[in-house]
Design a protein around this motif. Structure first.
Motif, PDB file in Angstrom:
ATOM      1  N   PRO A 140       0.822  -1.238   0.000  1.00 13.74           N
ATOM      2  CA  PRO A 140       0.000   0.000   0.000  1.00 13.74           C
ATOM      3  C   PRO A 140       0.843   1.268   0.000  1.00 13.74           C
ATOM      4  CG  PRO A 140      -0.866  -1.598   1.568  1.00 13.74           C
ATOM      5  CD  PRO A 140       0.454  -2.126   1.122  1.00 13.74           C
ATOM      6  N   SER A 141       1.936   1.289   0.749  1.00 14.93           N
ATOM      7  CA  SER A 141       2.784   2.481   0.771  1.00 14.93           C
ATOM      8  C   SER A 141       3.473   2.693  -0.566  1.00 14.93           C
ATOM      9  CB  SER A 141       3.834   2.353   1.882  1.00 14.93           C
ATOM     10  OG  SER A 141       3.234   2.409   3.158  1.00 14.93           O
ATOM     11  N   LEU A 142       3.940   1.621  -1.195  1.00 19.44           N
ATOM     12  CA  LEU A 142       4.547   1.756  -2.518  1.00 19.44           C
ATOM     13  C   LEU A 142       3.522   2.258  -3.531  1.00 19.44           C
ATOM     14  CD1 LEU A 142       6.712  -1.485  -2.707  1.00 19.44           C
ATOM     15  CD2 LEU A 142       7.580   0.855  -2.794  1.00 19.44           C
ATOM     16  N   TRP A 143       2.309   1.781  -3.411  1.00 21.87           N
ATOM     17  CA  TRP A 143       1.276   2.162  -4.376  1.00 21.87           C
ATOM     18  C   TRP A 143       0.927   3.644  -4.275  1.00 21.87           C
ATOM     19  CZ3 TRP A 143       0.061  -0.931  -8.225  1.00 21.87           C
ATOM     20  CH2 TRP A 143      -1.024  -0.584  -9.036  1.00 21.87           C
ATOM     21  N   ARG A 144       1.056   4.202  -3.076  1.00 25.10           N
ATOM     22  CA  ARG A 144       0.682   5.591  -2.859  1.00 25.10           C
ATOM     23  C   ARG A 144       1.878   6.532  -2.840  1.00 25.10           C
ATOM     24  NH1 ARG A 144      -4.257   6.751  -0.613  1.00 25.10           N
ATOM     25  NH2 ARG A 144      -3.340   8.453   0.590  1.00 25.10           N
ATOM     26  N   THR A 145       3.092   6.009  -3.014  1.00 27.36           N
ATOM     27  CA  THR A 145       4.291   6.837  -2.923  1.00 27.36           C
ATOM     28  C   THR A 145       4.358   7.841  -4.063  1.00 27.36           C
ATOM     29  OG1 THR A 145       5.573   5.168  -1.769  1.00 27.36           O
ATOM     30  CG2 THR A 145       6.820   6.791  -3.026  1.00 27.36           C
ATOM     31  N   ASP A 146       4.674   9.089  -3.703  1.00 31.56           N
ATOM     32  CA  ASP A 146       4.909  10.155  -4.691  1.00 31.56           C
ATOM     33  C   ASP A 146       3.784  10.278  -5.695  1.00 31.56           C
ATOM     34  OD1 ASP A 146       7.256  10.716  -3.465  1.00 31.56           O
ATOM     35  OD2 ASP A 146       8.540   9.779  -4.972  1.00 31.56           O
ATOM     36  N   ARG A 147       2.565  10.430  -5.198  1.00 26.83           N
ATOM     37  CA  ARG A 147       1.422  10.579  -6.096  1.00 26.83           C
ATOM     38  C   ARG A 147       1.385  11.966  -6.729  1.00 26.83           C
ATOM     39  NH1 ARG A 147      -3.829   8.956  -2.944  1.00 26.83           N
ATOM     40  NH2 ARG A 147      -4.734   9.267  -5.003  1.00 26.83           N
ATOM     41  N   GLU A 148       2.012  12.960  -6.059  1.00 29.77           N
ATOM     42  CA  GLU A 148       1.962  14.310  -6.579  1.00 29.77           C
ATOM     43  C   GLU A 148       2.797  14.435  -7.847  1.00 29.77           C
ATOM     44  OE1 GLU A 148       3.219  13.358  -3.760  1.00 29.77           O
ATOM     45  OE2 GLU A 148       2.057  14.175  -2.090  1.00 29.77           O
TER      46      GLU A 148
END
Length: 442
Positions: free
Chosen positions: A289-297
């Motif tokens: 989950p953290s990898l999937w949401r990393t650096d979304r900006e």
């Protein structure tokens, strides 16, 4: 932790190209990647010729997280990584048989240069962390320790490989080896098998732990709440399993201990070391989950590329865990698979899995992870990042499907296609190297 996308850009580009070239060249000189079963000696040396560049990509990616690394040190680290890959690769192509030969000497020199480069990076990293007060932010401290522990474990595994290689090249009368075997009171062949097994398992586990956690260390995104707690638990499990597996494999190699089978029932059962590696996999799973949401900006990547890279890393992690799950399934159905020996009905199926998981789980996935750790310096636009994602997704999907197809249908065609797609992804990186705005980077 901020890093420059141009750091090690030239060495990384070379290592990616060299890695693909080794796969092609070794196939042309007679390496049969798709023979079922474990690797013979020559194929194992060819495997090292491909994996050393991937290891150096990991070392360079770790070096990018070191604050205040001087230009001269970056240059020497890059040259060390290139030299290790070139000497190990050329040696792998020249090796034709066991025993001392020019190819073996070149490969040993390359591996030793890789060891020294990795050790230098570790020294610089720990000096920066402890002596210069360049600590990562509190939220990154556990990630830093997890990656650093894995890098140390990886370096601790290499002496066993050197010793095993020396025995293969110069015979069982190598002083350290003969003395060790005599002290243990074991057959030299069993001691040698212990070196090789501990070396290979420890290196792969440590490599994957470092490569899957590094994107979190380099992320600029803050996480809180349940996501942060899941990430923290996952990192604790990964660092704990990494320490335990390193201690266990060193203990097994130097004291001649064979890990017992757990949950045994007839031929079925899971060795203790495999259970620890499954725990490592569970810890990595909690990081998805953290990898999937990393650096979304959109501003998260220095080159403007979107969040595809950490998400591709998460996907590769899931594919790797699928390979692990298939291996666990086989361990509890050995009445059919027969440990890849004897007259059991599924001996050929088990042999296919053994070679398949070495090629996909322990060669192609590490190569792709090394590439993804440097991809932010190559993919200059969202369009190009998405274009690059296509062959990576194809490698992940077809490789995983190919593992199951080869294991149960004895047909390696999908894994063969996967290697060609891996080379296509590398060719796309070469195009970026020539046409992207970083094409003249260093």
């Amino acid at each position: 932790m901020k890093t420059s996308s141009t750091e090690f850009h030239g060495p990384a580009a070379f290592l990616m190209t060299w890695c693909g070239s080794m796969i092609v060249l070794e196939s042309l000189v007679g390496i049969h990647w798709f023979d079922p079963g474990d690797l013979d000696w020559r194929t194992a040396m060819a495997y090292h010729g491909v994996l050393i560049p991937a290891w150096m990509l990991l070392v360079l990616a770790y070096a990018r997280t070191i604050a205040g690394l001087s230009e001269s040190r970056r240059r020497w680290i890059g040259l060390g990584g290139i030299g290790a890959a070139v000497f190990a690769g050329v040696g792998a192509v020249l090796i034709r048989r066991e025993g001392a030969c020019p190819g073996a000497m070149l490969q040993v020199f390359g591996m030793t240069l890789g060891d020294l480069t990795a050790l230098a990076v570790l020294v610089f990293a720990f000096r920066s962390h402890f002596c210069r007060n360049h600590h990562p932010a509190g939220r990154d401290s556990l990630s830093w320790w997890t990656v650093s522990t894995a890098m140390v474990a990886l370096s601790l595994a290499t002496p066993l490989g050197h010793l095993a290689g020396a025995v293969r090249d110069f015979g069982k009368q190598v002083f350290v080896f003969s003395r060790h075997a005599a002290l243990l009171g074991m057959a030299p062949e069993d001691v040698l098998d212990g070196y090789i097994g501990s070396h290979s398992h420890q290196i792969v586990a440590a490599f994957l732990a470092a490569a899957f956690v590094l994107p979190l260390l380099r992320s600029s995104q803050r996480q809180s709440g349940i996501m942060a707690r899941i990430r923290r638990v996952g990192l604790i499990v990964v660092v704990g399993a990494t320490v335990v597996q390193a201690v266990l494999y060193q203990y097994c190699a130097w004291l001649g201990w064979e890990p017992p089978n757990l949950f045994a029932e007839g031929p079925n059962g899971m060795p203790l070391d495999d259970l620890i590696l499954v725990c490592l996999g569970c810890g990595l799973l909690l990081l998805v989950p953290s990898l999937w949401r990393t650096d979304r900006e959109p501003k998260a990547s220095t080159c403007g590329a979107p969040s595809a890279l950490p998400r591709l890393t998460a996907l590769l992690l899931l594919c790797f865990l699928a390979v692990v799950a298939l291996g666990v399934y086989i361990e509890f159905h050995e009445r059919f698979f027969g440990h890849a020996e004897g007259a059991a009905a599924g001996v050929a199926n088990d042999a296919a899995y053994i070679r398949g998981h070495l090629l996909f789980g322990f060669m192609m996935i590490p190569i792709l992870l090394g590439v993804l750790l440097h991809a932010d310096g190559f993919l200059a636009t969202r369009c190009r990042a998405r274009l690059f994602s296509i062959p990576v997704l194809a490698v992940a999907g077809l490789g995983t499907a190919g593992m199951f197809l080869w294991t149960f249908s004895l047909n390696p065609v999908l894994l063969a296609v996967t290697i060609f797609l891996l080379l296509a992804a590398g060719a796309l990186f070469g195009l970026e190297r020539c046409t992207g705005p970083l094409g003249n980077g260093t």
